[in-house]
Design an enzyme around this catalytic site. Structure first.
Site, PDB file in Angstrom:
ATOM      1  N   TYR A   1      -3.881   1.490  11.552  1.00 37.21           N
ATOM      2  CA  TYR A   1      -3.479   2.100  10.182  1.00 37.21           C
ATOM      3  C   TYR A   1      -4.599   2.455   9.361  1.00 37.21           C
ATOM      4  CZ  TYR A   1       0.760  -0.303  12.044  1.00 37.21           C
ATOM      5  OH  TYR A   1       1.940  -0.324  13.039  1.00 37.21           O
TER       6      TYR A   1
ATOM      7  N   GLU B   1       5.858   9.843   2.485  1.00 38.73           N
ATOM      8  CA  GLU B   1       5.428   8.403   2.141  1.00 38.73           C
ATOM      9  C   GLU B   1       4.295   8.585   1.094  1.00 38.73           C
ATOM     10  OE1 GLU B   1       4.642   4.167   4.178  1.00 38.73           O
ATOM     11  OE2 GLU B   1       3.929   5.999   5.302  1.00 38.73           O
TER      12      GLU B   1
ATOM     13  N   ASP C   1       5.876   0.230   3.207  1.00 43.77           N
ATOM     14  CA  ASP C   1       6.386  -0.683   3.786  1.00 43.77           C
ATOM     15  C   ASP C   1       5.967  -1.963   3.001  1.00 43.77           C
ATOM     16  OD1 ASP C   1       3.489  -0.750   4.264  1.00 43.77           O
ATOM     17  OD2 ASP C   1       3.637   0.091   6.202  1.00 43.77           O
TER      18      ASP C   1
ATOM     19  N   ASP D   1       0.724  -1.045  -0.096  1.00 44.07           N
ATOM     20  CA  ASP D   1      -0.021   0.062  -0.082  1.00 44.07           C
ATOM     21  C   ASP D   1       0.797   1.090  -0.065  1.00 44.07           C
ATOM     22  OD1 ASP D   1       0.841  -0.299   2.681  1.00 44.07           O
ATOM     23  OD2 ASP D   1      -0.625   1.227   3.269  1.00 44.07           O
TER      24      ASP D   1
END
Length: 523
Positions: A256, A496, A108, A105
């Site tokens: 998350y 990110e 990571d 996604d």
């Protein structure tokens, strides 16, 4: 005496001519104003097939599309990213399933089903609405291939009607490592929802992804399309009959991708199923009691991986624009979509104040670009619906706006992302001369020839050197409200990238590549 008389006569005639010219000018002005006023409600001509290519947006679209290749898991076919290789080949083996495909996604290596399904739904929507535009710049096939990489995973993650695997990998374990996906050694446990542990929002979002994708592949691969639609129907029934939030039933996922409710996903999924099947029961679902309970008419919301209401409202407004007008509840969805548009247009009396000084929509410091890009995508869509149906005006209070105003807003947001901002920096990695160099992304940060384990790879997270590999097409989190940006790998909220950001930027850029009439039906 004679000379004076002649001079006076000349002056008199000159004065008459000046007055006559002023009168004629005034008459012309009045007539023009009346004509302009009479044209106020005349629609803009409908565009024909794709027009001239805007090469700025075409190039940006080509760049953005590549991040899906960067994020692919599994055995890579025709790999276009030199620093990526096969990874996670045994994912799903504990359940005797092949869950090797799909996409990571973000930076990571966990595969989170909720945002992945949303990515697929939005990518499908972009393809369905802007197929001609994508094809005109050779991006249709890459978009379809990336979509199928996700839907192949989603199909395998749904082995029976009431079971859906929603996550591969343990975020806690995963975040203790900084390694390349090709070198992962940590365990990759599976998480599922089922009749005993329901997850309405994720099951419904996956149903939406499969229903929308079934339309994308309907002509090219009818068998695959039919399979997707069968799974979509099963998942929607499972989601609706076993209501419960996955964030409550599996609390650890809330860290998350916490869900704030599942009503929006139910309406979103039913809307897509209606477009995919023309089954009236799905239309009745969104216009009946469920619509009253979940639609939140008159209360504009932000379109995101968590909240699909604005998307559902725009999607259902299609039915009003393209042939199903007269249904009062559908008109409620359209009016709600208009409320969203009025909130976005900066000159509207109901314009949101959630903007930076330069005009970027700004809602959250975490991943701040998701909301402006998603909003701009919806605005471009709605403006194209208006243009194609020759709907001249959008009324916001005592102001009225044209489709061109929505397109102008969409371009403003896109241009900001591409570098028209105080920092003169593109937030789309690989686009322009200046873009983030320290993207929070494991694979991009570690040299291909480096040998690292789980923990010794953190040297690359903390390195002061720019990433050795370019995460081309990554749309990073974005600026703070004061329009500053700290380019640091440890600055997760700003550097990110995510695949769902990629889906909305691909949709937005596809809408801007060229002008073309909106498709009247997905079928």
């Amino acid at each position: 005496m004679g000379k004076e008389s002649k001079s006076t006569g000349f002056f008199g005639w000159f004065l008459v001519l000046v007055i006559l010219a002023l009168v004629v000018g005034a008459v012309v002005y009045i007539i023009k104003k009346k004509l302009d006023h009479g044209n106020d409600n005349k629609p803009t001509p409908v565009p024909g097939p794709p027009g001239a290519i805007d090469h700025k947006y075409a190039y940006a679209l080509e760049i953005a599309m590549q991040f899906f290749d960067v994020q692919k898991s599994g055995r890579l076919v025709d790999n276009k990213i030199s620093w990526r290789g096969d990874s996670a080949l045994t994912d799903g083996s504990e359940a005797k399933l092949d869950l090797s495909k799909g996409m990571y996604d973000a930076g990571d290596h966990v595969k989170f089903g909720f945002p992945m399904a949303f990515t697929a739904t939005v990518l499908s929507w972009a393809i369905l609405e802007y197929r001609d535009q994508m094809e005109a710049v050779n991006q249709l096939e890459p978009a379809q291939q990336s979509l199928k990489w996700i839907t192949d995973f989603l199909l395998n993650a749904h082995p029976s009607p009431n079971v859906l695997y929603i996550q591969v990998g343990d975020p806690v374990t995963d975040h203790k490592c900084w390694d390349r996906p090709e070198d992962m050694t940590e365990e990759r446990p599976l998480t599922q929802v089922n009749a005993s542990v329901p997850g309405t929002e994720i099951a419904a979002e996956t149903a939406a992804a499969m229903a929308s994708a079934s339309l994308v592949f309907k002509t090219a691969d009818s068998t695959y399309s039919s399979t997707l639609l069968t799974h979509a129907k099963q998942l929607f029934t499972f989601a609706d009959n076993n209501r419960g939030s996955y964030s409550e039933k599996i609390p650890e996922v809330a860290t998350y991708y916490n869900s704030t409710g599942y009503g929006d996903e139910l309406l979103w999924a039913a809307s897509w199923l209606y477009h995919a099947t023309a089954d009236q029961s799905y239309l009745e679902y969104v216009t009946g009691e469920n619509g009253k309970e979940f639609a939140q008419w008159g209360s504009p919301t932000w379109f995101s991986w968590d909240n699909k209401l604005a998307g559902a409202q725009v999607l259902l407004s299609r039915l009003s624009f393209f042939g199903a007008s007269g249904n009062s509840v559908i008109e409620n969805y359209r009016k709600s979509a208009e409320d969203v548009m009025c909130g976005l247009l900066p000159q509207s009396p109901t314009a949101t104040s959630s903007r930076t000084e330069s005009g970027l929509i700004w809602v959250s410091e975490w991943n701040s670009l998701q909301h402006p890009v998603a909003s701009a995508f919806l605005a471009a869509l709605y403006g194209d619906y208006m243009l194609t149906t020759q709907t001249a005006k959008l009324t916001c209070g005592d102001h009225s706006f044209e489709p061109s105003d929505l397109r102008k807003f969409a371009k403003l947001q896109a241009d900001y992302v591409l570098g028209s901002n105080p920092l003169k920096m593109s937030f789309l990695v690989g686009y322009g001369d200046k873009y983030p160099q320290y993207v929070h992304h494991r694979g991009a940060s570690i040299p291909v020839n480096a040998t690292t384990g789980c923990t010794d790879g953190f040297q690359w997270l903390n390195s002061t050197k720019p990433n050795p590999n370019v995460a081309v097409g990554a749309l990073v989190g974005g600026p703070f409200l004061n329009e500053t940006f700290v380019d640091s790998r440890n600055n997760t909220m700003q550097t990110e990238p995510t695949t769902y950001n990629s889906a909305v930027i691909v949709g937005l850029l596809s809408s801007l590549v060229t002008t073309s009439a909106a498709v009247k039906s997905f079928g």
